[in-house]
Design an enzyme around this catalytic site. Structure first.
Site, short mmCIF file in Angstrom:
data_model
loop_
_atom_site.label_atom_id
_atom_site.label_comp_id
_atom_site.label_asym_id
_atom_site.label_seq_id
_atom_site.Cartn_x
_atom_site.Cartn_y
_atom_site.Cartn_z
N ARG A 1 151.66 32.45 -10.08
CA ARG A 1 153.04 33.08 -10.79
C ARG A 1 153.35 34.03 -9.77
NH1 ARG A 1 152.17 35.87 -14.37
NH2 ARG A 1 149.89 35.65 -14.44
N TYR B 1 154.35 25.82 -8.43
CA TYR B 1 152.93 25.81 -9.06
C TYR B 1 153.44 25.92 -10.56
CZ TYR B 1 149.60 28.68 -10.68
OH TYR B 1 148.27 29.35 -11.83
N LYS C 1 154.17 29.65 -19.47
CA LYS C 1 154.81 30.70 -19.31
C LYS C 1 156.00 31.04 -20.01
CE LYS C 1 150.96 31.78 -18.15
NZ LYS C 1 150.08 32.36 -19.29
N HIS D 1 150.22 36.12 -25.73
CA HIS D 1 149.04 35.47 -24.56
C HIS D 1 147.89 35.30 -25.36
CE1 HIS D 1 148.35 36.17 -20.43
NE2 HIS D 1 147.85 34.42 -20.82
N SER E 1 145.55 37.70 -17.07
CA SER E 1 145.33 36.48 -16.12
C SER E 1 143.98 36.36 -15.55
CB SER E 1 146.39 35.91 -15.34
OG SER E 1 147.90 36.18 -16.34
N CYS F 1 140.87 37.11 -16.50
CA CYS F 1 140.30 37.81 -17.40
C CYS F 1 138.79 37.07 -18.32
CB CYS F 1 140.85 38.42 -18.09
SG CYS F 1 141.12 40.00 -16.95
N ASP G 1 145.17 29.96 -24.51
CA ASP G 1 146.05 30.32 -23.55
C ASP G 1 147.35 31.17 -24.33
OD1 ASP G 1 146.74 32.12 -21.37
OD2 ASP G 1 148.21 30.94 -20.60
N ARG H 1 142.70 25.32 -10.02
CA ARG H 1 142.92 24.87 -10.86
C ARG H 1 142.60 23.76 -11.65
NH1 ARG H 1 145.89 29.10 -15.73
NH2 ARG H 1 146.17 30.72 -13.99
C1 OXD Z 1 147.90 32.97 -16.45
C2 OXD Z 1 147.33 31.53 -16.50
O1 OXD Z 1 147.98 33.36 -15.45
O2 OXD Z 1 147.62 31.22 -18.01
O3 OXD Z 1 148.10 33.63 -16.98
O4 OXD Z 1 147.50 30.98 -15.87
MN MN Z 2 147.86 33.31 -18.80
#
Ligand code: OXD
Ligand code: MN
Length: 594
Positions: A67, A195, A204, A224, A246, A248, A275, A373
């Protein structure tokens, strides 16, 4: 037919100039046709059918792998409504800048029209969007990540509300890339990136930035957050949401496998979402949550049968892999994945790769990009909750906030009450990971893990959280967790992964009015013996270090909280300043004057 929708599609087609406009219905036949086209053009590669049936591989442009927060804008009429944590430009400028890149950019391409629902179609939580895109990869990914096609159009009817989502690859030039949100118009324009987080606009852009704005207006929360259910040996299931920045470990936590001793007793974790959570006050006065997505867009590196066997099982078929290593035998691999690296393959850039390959500086060349991913349908997950599509959602007992902190934050800490919990969430900080462009490891404030995703002024967002607390008759308890504390030698103190279940167990006990806790300056921590550590061989003194509250570190941290709040001018609610002063007092420090 929805006249406004038809007129908007026409107008956008005139702007972007595709050869053709194609409305997607979501059928299997359509999927097969689009896949065949993407494979023929080289946009997607079919993986080995015997080992990864129905799976596809995609390599993004090398400059387009995460991102791009610096190119992401919230365009409100007043700059203050976007707040200091969002990039801002006036709506006219956003439309003009992005429009100039969109103009004529789809020549020679098809514009796909994708009606999609975030949330089960017809659920009272659900919101509808329509995405226009010239990317087959995006169209096929939206098919996994959302409910899309004819059923959504039917639901929309002749005059239903929807978010207008325009996406185009243009020439994938980072200089001509911009992601602009118009919350006041319920619209998103994203151009120049393919992306996921920039291009799958349901995720998002809609489900967080636009939805957070709608949620404030309509009295709910768009967060989130993962959602998971814990089933105990009596068959009772209690649900937890958790907000983490993100990369984590949200997906891993959402799909956690409890330690053997717990499994033997009959404990189980059910995944509702990994998410995003949309939360509303239910008729029973509790907070209820749905996962608005239909799939997972998970980080591949580090996913293996120890860290997340459920994710591995989920992506064995009909998945799309992006920027992993492509092995010579038509399978995929990533660092921290299962098994040894394949002997040969192509790395995420498409360059020949073999294990041990070094670059000109003698550094190892990665096979997979650190933010590579997998995209896979949630229903394929072995531990998907039987209630994951419940249109009413699931009732939430506990809300977790967490970040990646090498020091300072203890393994777990319970807020004294809702408002203190909001303060814990508002002051979350984390070390940066590969999911965002920037310096990896740098600590940044990421309140409620929403820093890059809140579609309005975060000062107002905190006020909205406080207001929700006043409106929820039976609020969940709030906790802060930190799985990432390290010792002086840089080694993680806590084993994490499945062992995190022990912490969830204490949290749920607390929610039931059980589980011992001791009061500290920063909140309630497990009292000695309250965490069940049976079978876990923690070395002497490790638990004490995991639960240590070091006054001098917290006094230093206080200044960080204040510096962050100061960025909002007068827009931080007085209650959060009161919480700040109360924390200073408990630490025996004085809060710096406001
Ligand atoms: C992020 C995702 O970047 O979930 O938070 O892809
Ligand atoms: Mn995320």
């Amino acid at each position: 037919m929805h006249a406004k929708l038809a007129a908007w599609v026409d107008e956008m087609a005139r702007l972007c100039g595709p050869d053709r406009v194609e409305w997607l219905d979501g059928s299997e036949a359509e999927k097969e046709r689009l896949e065949a086209q993407a494979v023929a053009s080289g946009e997607l590669i079919r993986l080995d059918h015997a080992r990864l049936p129905g799976c596809l591989y995609h390599r993004s442009a090398a400059n387009d792998v995460s991102r791009t927060e610096h190119l992401t804008y919230v365009c409100t009429r007043s700059r203050d409504d976007a707040g200091p944590t969002n990039n801002w430009m006036p709506p006219e400028e956003g439309y003009r800048k992005a429009g100039a890149i969109f103009r004529g950019s789809m020549k020679g391409r098809v514009m796909y029209v994708i009606p999609f629902s975030m949330g089960a179609v017809g659920s009272p939580f659900a919101k509808i969007g329509v995405q226009l895109t010239d990317s087959l990869y995006v169209a096929l990914s939206m098919r996994i990540m959302t409910r899309m096609g004819r059923a959504v159009l039917d639901r929309l009817g002749a005059a239903g509300e929807f978010t207008r989502c325009l996406h185009g690859k243009a020439d994938l030039d980072a200089e001509r890339r911009i992601i602009v949100h118009f919350p006041e118009d319920n619209a998103i324009w994203s151009v120049g990136s393919g992306y996921g987080g920039n291009a799958l606009l349901g995720k998002k852009c809609l489900a967080l930035r636009i939805a957070s704005h709608l949620a404030r207006r309509e009295g709910w929360l768009a967060e989130h957050m993962l959602i998971l259910g814990v089933e105990d040996p009596q068959g009772r299931v209690e649900y937890i949401t958790g907000a983490f920045p993100s990369a984590c470990g949200k997906t891993n936590l959402a799909m956690l496998t409890p330690p053997e001793a717990y499994r033997a007793k009959g404990y189980k974790v059910w995944t509702v979402g990994d998410d995003i959570a949309w939360l509303r006050i239910g008729p029973d006065g509790r907070l209820w949550a749905v996962n608005p997505e239909a799939g997972f867009f998970g980080v591949a590196p580090g996913t293996d049968s120890r860290s997340n066997p459920n994710a591995l099982a989920t992506l064995q078929r009909d998945a799309i892999f992006t920027n992993t290593l492509l092995a010579d035998d038509g399978t995929v691999w990533w660092e921290g994945g299962n098994g040894p690296a394949p002997r040969k393959g192509l790395d995420w850039r498409g360059q020949p790769w073999r294990p041990g390959l070094l670059d000109d500086d003698g550094k190892p060349v990665l096979g997979a990009h650190p933010n590579s991913r997998f995209t896979a349908a949630a229903r394929q997950c072995p531990c998907i909750s039987p209630r994951w599509e419940d249109p009413q959602g699931v009732p939430i007992s506990a809300v977790l906030f967490g970040g990646r902190r090498e020091r300072l934050a203890p393994l777990v800490c319970e807020a004294f009450d809702w408002n203190h919990g909001v303060y814990l969430g508002a002051t979350v900080a984390s070390e940066r990971t590969a999911a965002q462009v920037g310096t990896i490891g740098e600590v940044r404030r990421d309140p409620m893990a929403m820093l890059p995703f809140c579609g309005y002024n975060m000062g107002d967002y905190f006020a909205h959280w406080l207001e929700m607390g006043r409106r929820i008759p039976k609020p969940p308890k709030i906790f802060h967790v930190n799985w990432f504390r390290k010792d002086a030698g840089g080694k993680f103190l806590w084993p994490g992964f499945g062992e995190n279940f022990r912490v969830l167990d204490w949290i749920l006990a607390r929610c039931r009015g059980q589980g011992g806790a001791r009061e500290t300056a920063i909140g309630l921590l497990p009292e000695s013996g309250a965490l069940d550590l049976a079978g876990l061989e923690l070395s002497q003194g490790v638990l004490e270090r995991l639960l240590e509250v070091r006054r001098e570190e917290w006094v230093e941290e206080l200044a960080g909280h204040k510096a962050f709040f100061d960025r909002f001018g007068g827009r931080i609610p007085a209650e959060l300043w009161r919480q700040h002063e109360a924390l200073a007092q408990r630490l025996g420090a004085t809060a710096a004057a406001r």
